[in-house]
Structures are given as structure tokens and as C-alpha cells.
Design a protein around this motif. Sequence first.
Motif, PDB file in Angstrom:
ATOM      1  N   LEU A 198     -27.739 -36.049  -4.548  1.00  0.00           N
ATOM      2  CA  LEU A 198     -27.882 -36.435  -5.723  1.00  0.00           C
ATOM      3  C   LEU A 198     -28.092 -37.864  -5.934  1.00  0.00           C
ATOM      4  CD1 LEU A 198     -26.640 -36.008  -8.448  1.00  0.00           C
ATOM      5  CD2 LEU A 198     -24.491 -36.414  -7.780  1.00  0.00           C
ATOM      6  N   SER A 199     -27.159 -38.682  -4.936  1.00  0.00           N
ATOM      7  CA  SER A 199     -27.731 -40.672  -4.319  1.00  0.00           C
ATOM      8  C   SER A 199     -28.884 -40.189  -4.304  1.00  0.00           C
ATOM      9  CB  SER A 199     -27.285 -41.005  -3.397  1.00  0.00           C
ATOM     10  OG  SER A 199     -27.723 -40.449  -2.004  1.00  0.00           O
ATOM     11  N   GLY A 200     -29.925 -39.127  -3.795  1.00  0.00           N
ATOM     12  CA  GLY A 200     -31.646 -39.429  -4.195  1.00  0.00           C
ATOM     13  C   GLY A 200     -32.188 -39.636  -5.191  1.00  0.00           C
ATOM     14  N   GLY A 201     -31.372 -38.517  -6.851  1.00  0.00           N
ATOM     15  CA  GLY A 201     -32.235 -38.350  -7.177  1.00  0.00           C
ATOM     16  C   GLY A 201     -32.297 -36.419  -8.152  1.00  0.00           C
ATOM     17  N   SER A 202     -31.862 -35.948  -7.307  1.00  0.00           N
ATOM     18  CA  SER A 202     -32.190 -34.583  -7.227  1.00  0.00           C
ATOM     19  C   SER A 202     -31.511 -34.543  -8.712  1.00  0.00           C
ATOM     20  CB  SER A 202     -31.510 -33.850  -5.920  1.00  0.00           C
ATOM     21  OG  SER A 202     -31.850 -32.366  -6.386  1.00  0.00           O
ATOM     22  N   ILE A 203     -32.393 -33.342  -9.474  1.00  0.00           N
ATOM     23  CA  ILE A 203     -31.154 -32.984 -11.091  1.00  0.00           C
ATOM     24  C   ILE A 203     -31.501 -31.124 -10.778  1.00  0.00           C
ATOM     25  CG2 ILE A 203     -31.170 -35.086 -12.151  1.00  0.00           C
ATOM     26  CD1 ILE A 203     -33.642 -32.992 -13.418  1.00  0.00           C
ATOM     27  N   THR A 204     -31.099 -30.744  -9.995  1.00  0.00           N
ATOM     28  CA  THR A 204     -31.756 -28.966  -9.251  1.00  0.00           C
ATOM     29  C   THR A 204     -30.750 -28.489  -8.764  1.00  0.00           C
ATOM     30  OG1 THR A 204     -33.405 -29.054  -8.433  1.00  0.00           O
ATOM     31  CG2 THR A 204     -33.584 -28.249 -11.002  1.00  0.00           C
ATOM     32  N   ALA A 205     -31.235 -29.038  -6.807  1.00  0.00           N
ATOM     33  CA  ALA A 205     -30.823 -29.066  -5.431  1.00  0.00           C
ATOM     34  C   ALA A 205     -29.330 -29.437  -5.196  1.00  0.00           C
ATOM     35  CB  ALA A 205     -31.453 -29.255  -4.391  1.00  0.00           C
ATOM     36  N   ALA A 206     -29.156 -31.281  -5.761  1.00  0.00           N
ATOM     37  CA  ALA A 206     -27.620 -31.213  -5.570  1.00  0.00           C
ATOM     38  C   ALA A 206     -26.490 -30.860  -6.710  1.00  0.00           C
ATOM     39  CB  ALA A 206     -27.543 -32.511  -5.750  1.00  0.00           C
ATOM     40  N   PRO A 207     -26.717 -30.038  -7.489  1.00  0.00           N
ATOM     41  CA  PRO A 207     -25.527 -29.853  -8.368  1.00  0.00           C
ATOM     42  C   PRO A 207     -25.346 -28.149  -7.694  1.00  0.00           C
ATOM     43  CG  PRO A 207     -26.828 -30.698  -9.721  1.00  0.00           C
ATOM     44  CD  PRO A 207     -27.693 -30.720  -9.067  1.00  0.00           C
TER      45      PRO A 207
END
Length: 85
Positions: A59-68
Motif C-alpha cells: 500500500l505504501s508503494g502504491g498498489s491498489i489491487t494486491a494491497a487491499p
Amino acid sequence: MNAEAMGRRLIHSVIEPSLPVMNDSTTDSQDTRPLRFGPRNAILAVLGVGCLAGGYALLSGGSITAAPLLLVLGYVVLLPLAILL
């Protein structure tokens, strides 16, 4: 009854009114069950915390699919299973 015991009784009756007030002579002999936290619970808890750490890192790296997906897996699936099983 001394002042300390009276204060303890008052605090218990205010904080937890639904529980009976325990005297100083009462022992915890009724609750001698062992904890049911075993290796399976520990593995699930470690996996859950790992998913959370990975999810927040992504999430801190900007992922909007894997992080959630990792965060939901950790919070909704693994950690509750670690507590319930």
C-alpha cells in the motif's frame, strides 16, 4: 472491612456492574481450564500478521489491487481464524 477493601468493592461495582463482587477470600479455582491456543493458532496468527505487513508495504508503494486483498485476507480471514480455532 478496611478502606482498601471498600474502595476495591466500589470500583468493581462501578466498572463491571453485571459481575458479582468478589471477596478477598475468593479464589479462582473455578477457572482452571487451560488455554486453547495451540500451534495451529500461532501459525494462522503469524500468517495474518505477515499478510498485514505485506499489505501495508504494498500500500505504501502504491498498489491498489494486491494491497487491499492482502489486508482483507489478514483482517477478515486469518486473524479471526487464529482466534476462533
